[in-house]
Design an enzyme around this catalytic site. Structure first.
Site, PDB file in Angstrom:
ATOM      1  N   SER A  46      -0.411  -0.767   0.719  1.00 28.69           N
ATOM      2  CA  SER A  46       0.941  -0.956   0.184  1.00 28.69           C
ATOM      3  C   SER A  46       2.038  -0.990   1.233  1.00 28.69           C
ATOM      4  O   SER A  46       3.202  -1.227   0.891  1.00 28.69           O
ATOM      5  CB  SER A  46       1.253   0.119  -0.860  1.00 28.69           C
ATOM      6  OG  SER A  46       0.660  -0.220  -2.097  1.00 28.69           O
ATOM      7  N   LYS A  49       4.292  -3.975   1.142  1.00 29.23           N
ATOM      8  CA  LYS A  49       5.511  -4.101   0.341  1.00 29.23           C
ATOM      9  C   LYS A  49       6.787  -3.990   1.188  1.00 29.23           C
ATOM     10  O   LYS A  49       7.849  -4.434   0.756  1.00 29.23           O
ATOM     11  CB  LYS A  49       5.517  -3.050  -0.764  1.00 29.23           C
ATOM     12  CG  LYS A  49       4.389  -3.246  -1.787  1.00 29.23           C
ATOM     13  CD  LYS A  49       4.473  -2.225  -2.904  1.00 29.23           C
ATOM     14  CE  LYS A  49       3.416  -2.482  -3.959  1.00 29.23           C
ATOM     15  NZ  LYS A  49       2.092  -1.956  -3.604  1.00 29.23           N
ATOM     16  N   SER A 107       5.807   1.874  -6.018  1.00 27.35           N
ATOM     17  CA  SER A 107       4.905   0.966  -5.293  1.00 27.35           C
ATOM     18  C   SER A 107       4.239  -0.002  -6.262  1.00 27.35           C
ATOM     19  O   SER A 107       3.024  -0.186  -6.263  1.00 27.35           O
ATOM     20  CB  SER A 107       3.844   1.760  -4.520  1.00 27.35           C
ATOM     21  OG  SER A 107       3.121   0.934  -3.645  1.00 27.35           O
TER      22      SER A 107
END
Length: 237
Positions: A46, A49, A107
């Site tokens: 993640s 992101k 997230s």
């Protein structure tokens, strides 16, 4: 009167770190302080992101889009993303500003995909490829908007000097080609935190918004930041 100046160089050693690859960087100057295997390629999950956020912010500025007054619709594909989620549903309509919080606080893989799809279409509609098709009367809907957003993510990485990075998706779900290094991610963090919008979003502990649903219905969404260090002295995102 004569006098003597004595300079002491105090070296502060890093704490014990269990990660296989890590970097400590000065957030104000971008100077590398300590690191271990900072150029070793790893899947980044993640952390992907962060680049999604930076690319959206850059496109908002380039296209002069107001994130708080521009609304996007969540596709069926975006709502079907597995893993961490902002719990978006197909047909949901919410602002870009809301989606960015859904991206960074819980997230949300669904929010990441929704942003990539929508801004991929923006990129396509402003591309020379689309303009050429318009001149030849062959213009059509963008069939693969994700391709254009990923291309922009990788272009941005190159511009920042992230030479060991490749983005293969917009959210970070398992993909052996979605890789970067601790050094490159530190570089990305350094540049991302220069943007006031980014700092505000990642420093938000709890965010609530209203989501429009099909049938003129509205529901409230509340997202809590997964970063439990927020609110403690010295932490800003």
């Amino acid at each position: 009167w004569p006098f003597v100046l004595i300079y002491y160089r105090i070296e502060i050693k890093p704490p014990t770190i269990s990660a296989k690859c890590w970097t400590i960087m000065d957030g104000k100057t971008g100077q590398l302080i300590y690191s271990r295997k900072e150029n070793r390629k790893r899947e980044i999950a993640s952390l992907t992101k962060m680049m999604n956020l930076l690319c959206v912010i850059k496109l908002l500025e380039e296209y002069r889009i107001d994130p708080k007054n521009t609304y996007l619709e969540v596709s069926k594909l975006a709502s079907s993303m597995k893993g961490t989620s902002a719990k978006l549903r197909s047909g949901d309509i919410l602002s870009v500003w809301d989606l960015l919080h859904g991206l960074m606080l819980p997230s949300g893989n669904d929010a990441a995909w929704a942003l990539a799809e929508s801004f991929g279409k923006f990129i396509y509609l402003r591309s020379e490829e689309y303009q050429e098709k318009c001149r030849d009367s062959k213009a059509s809907a963008c069939k693969n908007p994700l391709k254009y957003f990923l291309r922009f993510m990788n272009k941005t990485a190159q511009e920042l000097g992230m030479t060991h990075t490749n983005y293969a998706n917009p959210h970070g779900l398992v993909n052996p080609f979605n890789v970067s290094t601790a050094g490159d991610q530190a570089t990305l963090s350094y540049h991302l935190m220069k943007w006031e919008m980014a700092r505000e979003i990642v420093n938000t502990q709890v965010y609530s918004c209203e989501i429009e649903m099909p049938g003129n219905k509205v529901r409230k969404a509340t997202w809590e930041n997964t970063n439990k260090l927020l609110g403690k002295e010295g932490w800003g995102g």
